[in-house]
Design a protein around this motif. Structure first.
Motif, PDB file in Angstrom:
ATOM      1  N   LEU A 221      -7.109  -3.707   0.491  1.00 58.08           N
ATOM      2  CA  LEU A 221      -7.058  -3.416  -1.177  1.00 58.08           C
ATOM      3  C   LEU A 221      -7.019  -3.931  -2.516  1.00 58.08           C
ATOM      4  N   LYS A 222      -7.389  -3.462  -3.624  1.00 58.21           N
ATOM      5  CA  LYS A 222      -7.696  -3.679  -4.465  1.00 58.21           C
ATOM      6  C   LYS A 222      -7.321  -3.475  -5.405  1.00 58.21           C
ATOM      7  N   LYS A 223      -6.581  -4.468  -6.031  1.00 59.65           N
ATOM      8  CA  LYS A 223      -6.100  -5.024  -7.199  1.00 59.65           C
ATOM      9  C   LYS A 223      -6.001  -3.376  -8.023  1.00 59.65           C
ATOM     10  N   GLY A 224      -4.836  -2.856  -8.761  1.00 57.04           N
ATOM     11  CA  GLY A 224      -3.829  -1.625  -9.190  1.00 57.04           C
ATOM     12  C   GLY A 224      -3.895  -0.640  -8.245  1.00 57.04           C
ATOM     13  N   PRO A 225      -4.283   0.596  -9.128  1.00 58.88           N
ATOM     14  CA  PRO A 225      -3.166   1.735  -8.286  1.00 58.88           C
ATOM     15  C   PRO A 225      -3.484   1.836  -7.190  1.00 58.88           C
ATOM     16  N   GLN A 226      -4.480   1.347  -6.128  1.00 57.95           N
ATOM     17  CA  GLN A 226      -4.326   1.394  -4.870  1.00 57.95           C
ATOM     18  C   GLN A 226      -3.432   0.221  -4.077  1.00 57.95           C
ATOM     19  N   LYS A 227      -3.550  -0.378  -4.243  1.00 60.00           N
ATOM     20  CA  LYS A 227      -2.810  -1.680  -3.825  1.00 60.00           C
ATOM     21  C   LYS A 227      -0.760  -1.818  -4.645  1.00 60.00           C
ATOM     22  N   THR A 228      -0.936  -1.306  -5.311  1.00 56.94           N
ATOM     23  CA  THR A 228      -0.132  -1.211  -6.206  1.00 56.94           C
ATOM     24  C   THR A 228       0.987   0.406  -4.892  1.00 56.94           C
ATOM     25  N   ARG A 229      -0.045   1.497  -5.105  1.00 56.76           N
ATOM     26  CA  ARG A 229       0.229   2.375  -4.239  1.00 56.76           C
ATOM     27  C   ARG A 229       0.773   2.156  -2.613  1.00 56.76           C
ATOM     28  N   PHE A 230       0.025   1.141  -1.739  1.00 54.11           N
ATOM     29  CA  PHE A 230       0.262   1.013  -0.283  1.00 54.11           C
ATOM     30  C   PHE A 230       1.602  -0.262  -0.544  1.00 54.11           C
ATOM     31  N   LEU A 231       1.667  -0.837  -1.670  1.00 50.23           N
ATOM     32  CA  LEU A 231       2.997  -1.792  -1.232  1.00 50.23           C
ATOM     33  C   LEU A 231       4.124  -1.562  -0.942  1.00 50.23           C
ATOM     34  N   GLU A 232       3.918  -0.035  -2.562  1.00 53.68           N
ATOM     35  CA  GLU A 232       5.126   0.673  -2.076  1.00 53.68           C
ATOM     36  C   GLU A 232       5.692   0.882  -1.361  1.00 53.68           C
ATOM     37  N   ALA A 233       4.582   1.786  -0.677  1.00 56.71           N
ATOM     38  CA  ALA A 233       4.109   2.256   0.909  1.00 56.71           C
ATOM     39  C   ALA A 233       5.583   1.137   2.026  1.00 56.71           C
ATOM     40  N   LEU A 234       4.482  -0.188   1.820  1.00 53.14           N
ATOM     41  CA  LEU A 234       5.087  -0.901   2.719  1.00 53.14           C
ATOM     42  C   LEU A 234       6.786  -1.475   2.416  1.00 53.14           C
ATOM     43  N   GLU A 235       6.928  -1.022   1.102  1.00 53.50           N
ATOM     44  CA  GLU A 235       8.216  -1.447   0.795  1.00 53.50           C
ATOM     45  C   GLU A 235       9.606  -1.139   1.508  1.00 53.50           C
ATOM     46  N   ARG A 236       9.091   0.443   1.418  1.00 55.94           N
ATOM     47  CA  ARG A 236      10.110   1.034   2.044  1.00 55.94           C
ATOM     48  C   ARG A 236      10.041   1.863   3.244  1.00 55.94           C
ATOM     49  N   TYR A 237       8.575   1.000   4.073  1.00 57.69           N
ATOM     50  CA  TYR A 237       9.222   1.485   5.392  1.00 57.69           C
ATOM     51  C   TYR A 237       9.179   0.058   6.393  1.00 57.69           C
ATOM     52  N   PRO A 239       9.213  -3.594   5.128  1.00 53.51           N
ATOM     53  CA  PRO A 239       9.485  -4.544   4.184  1.00 53.51           C
ATOM     54  C   PRO A 239      10.031  -5.955   4.733  1.00 53.51           C
ATOM     55  N   HIS A 240       9.686  -5.733   5.992  1.00 50.05           N
ATOM     56  CA  HIS A 240       9.560  -7.566   6.611  1.00 50.05           C
ATOM     57  C   HIS A 240       8.461  -7.684   6.067  1.00 50.05           C
ATOM     58  N   LEU A 241       7.620  -6.338   5.812  1.00 47.86           N
ATOM     59  CA  LEU A 241       5.968  -7.039   6.123  1.00 47.86           C
ATOM     60  C   LEU A 241       5.493  -7.882   5.436  1.00 47.86           C
ATOM     61  N   LEU A 242       6.308  -7.500   3.779  1.00 48.77           N
ATOM     62  CA  LEU A 242       5.558  -8.253   2.909  1.00 48.77           C
ATOM     63  C   LEU A 242       4.987  -9.255   2.683  1.00 48.77           C
ATOM     64  N   PRO A 243       5.933 -10.438   2.969  1.00 46.36           N
ATOM     65  CA  PRO A 243       5.375 -11.695   3.035  1.00 46.36           C
ATOM     66  C   PRO A 243       3.462 -11.699   3.469  1.00 46.36           C
ATOM     67  N   ARG A 244       3.699 -10.706   4.409  1.00 38.45           N
ATOM     68  CA  ARG A 244       2.645 -11.799   5.660  1.00 38.45           C
ATOM     69  C   ARG A 244       1.463 -10.870   5.308  1.00 38.45           C
ATOM     70  N   TYR A 245       1.877  -9.842   3.530  1.00 37.27           N
ATOM     71  CA  TYR A 245       0.533  -9.111   3.321  1.00 37.27           C
ATOM     72  C   TYR A 245       0.203 -10.055   2.047  1.00 37.27           C
ATOM     73  N   GLU A 246       1.437 -10.257   1.256  1.00 34.56           N
ATOM     74  CA  GLU A 246       1.197 -11.306   0.126  1.00 34.56           C
ATOM     75  C   GLU A 246       0.475 -12.470   0.735  1.00 34.56           C
ATOM     76  N   GLN A 247       0.594 -13.215   1.787  1.00 34.38           N
ATOM     77  CA  GLN A 247      -0.366 -13.858   2.415  1.00 34.38           C
ATOM     78  C   GLN A 247      -1.709 -13.858   2.585  1.00 34.38           C
ATOM     79  N   LEU A 248      -2.130 -12.456   3.465  1.00 29.87           N
ATOM     80  CA  LEU A 248      -3.070 -12.211   3.784  1.00 29.87           C
ATOM     81  C   LEU A 248      -3.913 -11.669   2.718  1.00 29.87           C
ATOM     82  N   TYR A 249      -3.024 -11.604   1.404  1.00 28.83           N
ATOM     83  CA  TYR A 249      -4.275 -10.693   0.361  1.00 28.83           C
ATOM     84  C   TYR A 249      -4.009 -11.616  -0.953  1.00 28.83           C
TER      85      TYR A 249
END
Length: 377
Positions: A221-237, A239-249
């Motif tokens: 997940l590269k900072k910028g449009p790629q990470k933003t786009r992916f996290l938008e999808a993650l939040e939509r489908y 959302p419970h995984l957002l904290p895990r991704y914040e920690q991993l990345y």
């Protein structure tokens, strides 16, 4: 999906890599298109480094002068495997109309250059005749990216790519045609498609279709449009995984901690269970010089890969990688060097110390025994 297609005048078609890619064994990369209408949510072609971020969802550029530029470049270059699909898929939908990739393959065939296609599309089957022609005079391989067979996950993250089932059916056709083929199981998504059941289904079905290997890797997940786009999808489908991704990345574009090693080891174990290599054997081209150098370099790269999976120390991994580059690019046979000067001769190579020289010596002796056995077989 409303994608605009615009012509693009390419100044160069082939990008020469500094060193051979030790996953795909390509020496050159080539992209007939800038941008990709498959619009996979996790695609890092959106990253700022490729210069496609601002228009990624709206525009695909096609290189109408690709063959003209290639015809000028190829006669000046040393033969090596040309890889397509590393950034933008060469078989995205517009190719059915434009046929730029097909004309590129025909050009490579005329110049006897080997090629490797990485794609998510069964459109590659249209060009199986040209790929077989290349395979007859050089070498050709077709790899298919398959990250999951879960229809929900595929729909959410690969919305405009041909289905994984269509890709698998295409792989089976390529295998039946006698070309090198395998699966790129990348990226597996933390908490979504990185569990054993998902991974095993891909490996099992790939093996059944005739794949010769399964390469694998995690999500960047590269900072910028790629990470933003992916996290938008993650939040939509999810959302419970957002904290895990914040920690991993939290510290970079790759997952931190032991995650990568743990899942990498899991995929390797699943592959072994099914008798499936998780690395691609290096193709040896007709008339290749210093084949033994290529084979020894492959063994060094493999050791670096294995140490990475086992959480080896960075300096040791880099020692093997640098040694592999030295051996791979050495302008003379290291077998002859060893025959003439023994281990002392090997230690004079850049980056080859006592321990590595001893290991290379063992491989050279094994190779000599194999050759002797073949000659008397």
């Amino acid at each position: 999906m409303n994608i605009e297609y615009r012509p693009y005048r390419a100044r160069s078609m082939l990008n020469k890599l500094k060193h051979v890619d030790d996953w795909f064994w390509v020496s050159y990369t080539l992209n007939p298109y800038r941008g990709c209408a498959h619009l996979c949510v996790y695609c890092d072609a959106r990253a700022n480094q490729y210069g496609l971020s601002e228009t990624f969802e709206q525009v695909v550029y096609y290189k109408g002068n690709a063959v003209e530029v290639l015809e000028k470049q190829l006669p000046k270059l040393k033969r090596g495997v040309v890889g397509t699909g590393g950034v933008c898929d060469a078989y995205q939908p517009v190719e059915a109309e434009r046929c730029i990739t097909r004309r590129i393959l025909e050009t490579l065939a005329r110049h006897r250059f080997p090629v490797e296609v990485l794609t998510k599309s069964d459109l590659v089957l249209r060009d199986l005749d040209v790929l077989q022609e290349i395979n007859d005079v050089a070498w050709a391989g077709v790899l298919f990216t398959i990250t999951t067979f879960d229809p929900v996950v595929a729909e959410r993250f690969e919305p405009y790519a041909p289905s994984p089932q269509r890709r698998l059916a295409a792989l089976e056709r390529v295998a039946e045609a006698g070309l090198t083929t395998g699966v790129m199981l990348c990226p597996y998504l933390p908490g979504i498609s990185d569990d054993e059941a998902h991974l095993e289904e891909v490996v099992r079905r790939a093996k059944g279709a005739g794949a010769q290997f399964v390469l694998h890797g995690g999500l960047t997940l590269k900072k910028g449009p790629q990470k933003t786009r992916f996290l938008e999808a993650l939040e939509r489908y999810y959302p419970h995984l957002l904290p895990r991704y914040e920690q991993l990345y939290s510290t970079g574009f790759s997952p931190q901690g032991e995650y990568s090693c743990r899942v990498g080891q899991l995929v390797r174990e699943v592959c072994r269970r099914h008798g499936m290599p998780d690395r691609m054997s290096r193709p040896i081209l007709p008339g290749e010089e210093f084949v033994i150098n290529k084979r020894i370099a492959e063994k060094l790269f493999l050791r670096a890969y294995e140490m990475g999976l086992e959480e080896g120390t960075g300096y040791r991994i880099w020692a093997y990688r640098k040694a592999a580059w030295t051996v791979d690019e050495w302008p003379e046979s290291i077998a002859k060097l060893y025959a003439d000067r023994g281990e002392a001769g090997l230690r004079e190579l850049p980056g080859i110390g006592r321990s590595l020289a001893r290991e290379i010596t063992g491989w050279l002796k094994e190779s000599a025994v194999e050759v002797l056995g073949a000659n008397h077989g």
